[in-house]
Design an enzyme around this catalytic site. Sequence first.
Site, mmCIF file in Angstrom:
data_model
loop_
_atom_site.group_PDB
_atom_site.id
_atom_site.type_symbol
_atom_site.label_atom_id
_atom_site.label_comp_id
_atom_site.label_asym_id
_atom_site.label_seq_id
_atom_site.Cartn_x
_atom_site.Cartn_y
_atom_site.Cartn_z
ATOM 1 N N GLU A 205 0.807 -1.219 0.000
ATOM 2 C CA GLU A 205 0.000 0.000 0.000
ATOM 3 C C GLU A 205 0.842 1.273 0.000
ATOM 4 O OE1 GLU A 205 -2.827 -0.497 3.153
ATOM 5 O OE2 GLU A 205 -3.730 -2.246 2.190
ATOM 6 N N LYS A 335 -15.622 -1.452 3.005
ATOM 7 C CA LYS A 335 -14.953 -1.943 1.797
ATOM 8 C C LYS A 335 -16.030 -2.468 0.857
ATOM 9 C CE LYS A 335 -10.576 -3.336 3.985
ATOM 10 N NZ LYS A 335 -9.770 -4.491 4.470
#
EC number: 4.2.1.11
Length: 428
Positions: A205, A335
């Site tokens: 990330e 999410k």
Amino acid sequence: MAIIEQVGAREILDSRGNPTVEVEVALEDGTLTRAAVPSGASTGEHEAVELRDGDAERYGGKGVEKAVEAVLDEIGPELAGVDAIEQRVVDQKLVDLDGTPDKSRLGANAILGVSLAVAKAAAESVGLELFRYVGGPNAHVLPVPMMNILNGGAHADTGVDVQEFMIAPIGADSFSEAVRWGAETYHSLKSVLKAKGLATGLGDEGGFAPDLPSNREALDLIASAIEKAGYKLGRDIVLALDVAATEFYRDGAYHFEGSKRSAEQMAGYYGELLDAYPLVSIEDPLSEDDWDGWVRLTSEIGERVQLVGDDLFVTNPERLEEGISRRAGNALLVKVNQIGTLSETLDAVHLATSCGYKSMMSHRSGETEDTTIADLAVATGCGQIKTGAPARSERVAKYNQLLRIEETLGDAARYAGELAFPRFTPEA
């Protein structure tokens, strides 16, 4: 009306080099939009199921040709002639067509791609930006960027157990200023690591992934980087964690920092961290099915810190309802690919908000250039977004979209800042 004429799909690559699904929706009025689906590294047991091919000869079994075929052969014909404005009708058709509780027949990756592409098409057809179309005329709150600047756990091959160490620039006056503070701290951390002879390689990330002796060492390095960048720890910038405890929970114990720990011992550890650092949020501090541990932890420290359920709730209104009734956690990680449709995602956020739970919009470790979650963060007014470090294009794309939205809103824009974390009192 914004009538769906055709639904297409293709196999593309995500940021980790794995296949994912991209869907295109064409309307009769000439509108054409697309949406790409993310994928997680640490996935909850209760998430909606991605459909993968399982053919070891292609992409190590991770191909998504079956999901693409599901869009082309089943979903597309079912949605032809449907009004894209009717998002809930579209999403219900997708759920019914799949017919399984976890979207495993057609695949959550196929279903989500269609759901999001339809929403984008409807927004474009009526001449609205996505955040305005989904959120209505009052959507104006820019979220605090929870920047994951140091990676451990499943996102990095190191000895650090905690998966994400995040900074939150709550003292900034605007989103653009918050992004600048975060980027400056990110570069400051790189120089701190270099000065100590530590690796500056990146995790999935975009955060640095040095091999450190302890999780506290990671927090100390970030604290040094914040001060070196010229900001006040605890006032300008605060800290947050994604522990991803399910990843190291085995045989009824948490295998953490070289020892086996109970839920009670983990709670004690978190209490010590809260005493030592300005932590505003801890995500997945315990395993996804350790309900009793979650309840005790929330009772012990829930008034002091945001406790976010990711694997615990998987953006599922039913799981969230159970958590609320048990008083487990006090915030929802959002999410879109955990639940698989836009409507169900919005339902989960609405449920959280109505019951006093905060929400944090989130990316996945396997991302694309798609920026839908940036718009959804503003549309829902959740006040928090985590979408990685201020590095790697698939992460920065979301921050850049939020910068554009802030500019579009002009004087109406409001940065969530410290109000996003009501349990935390910034230092003077």
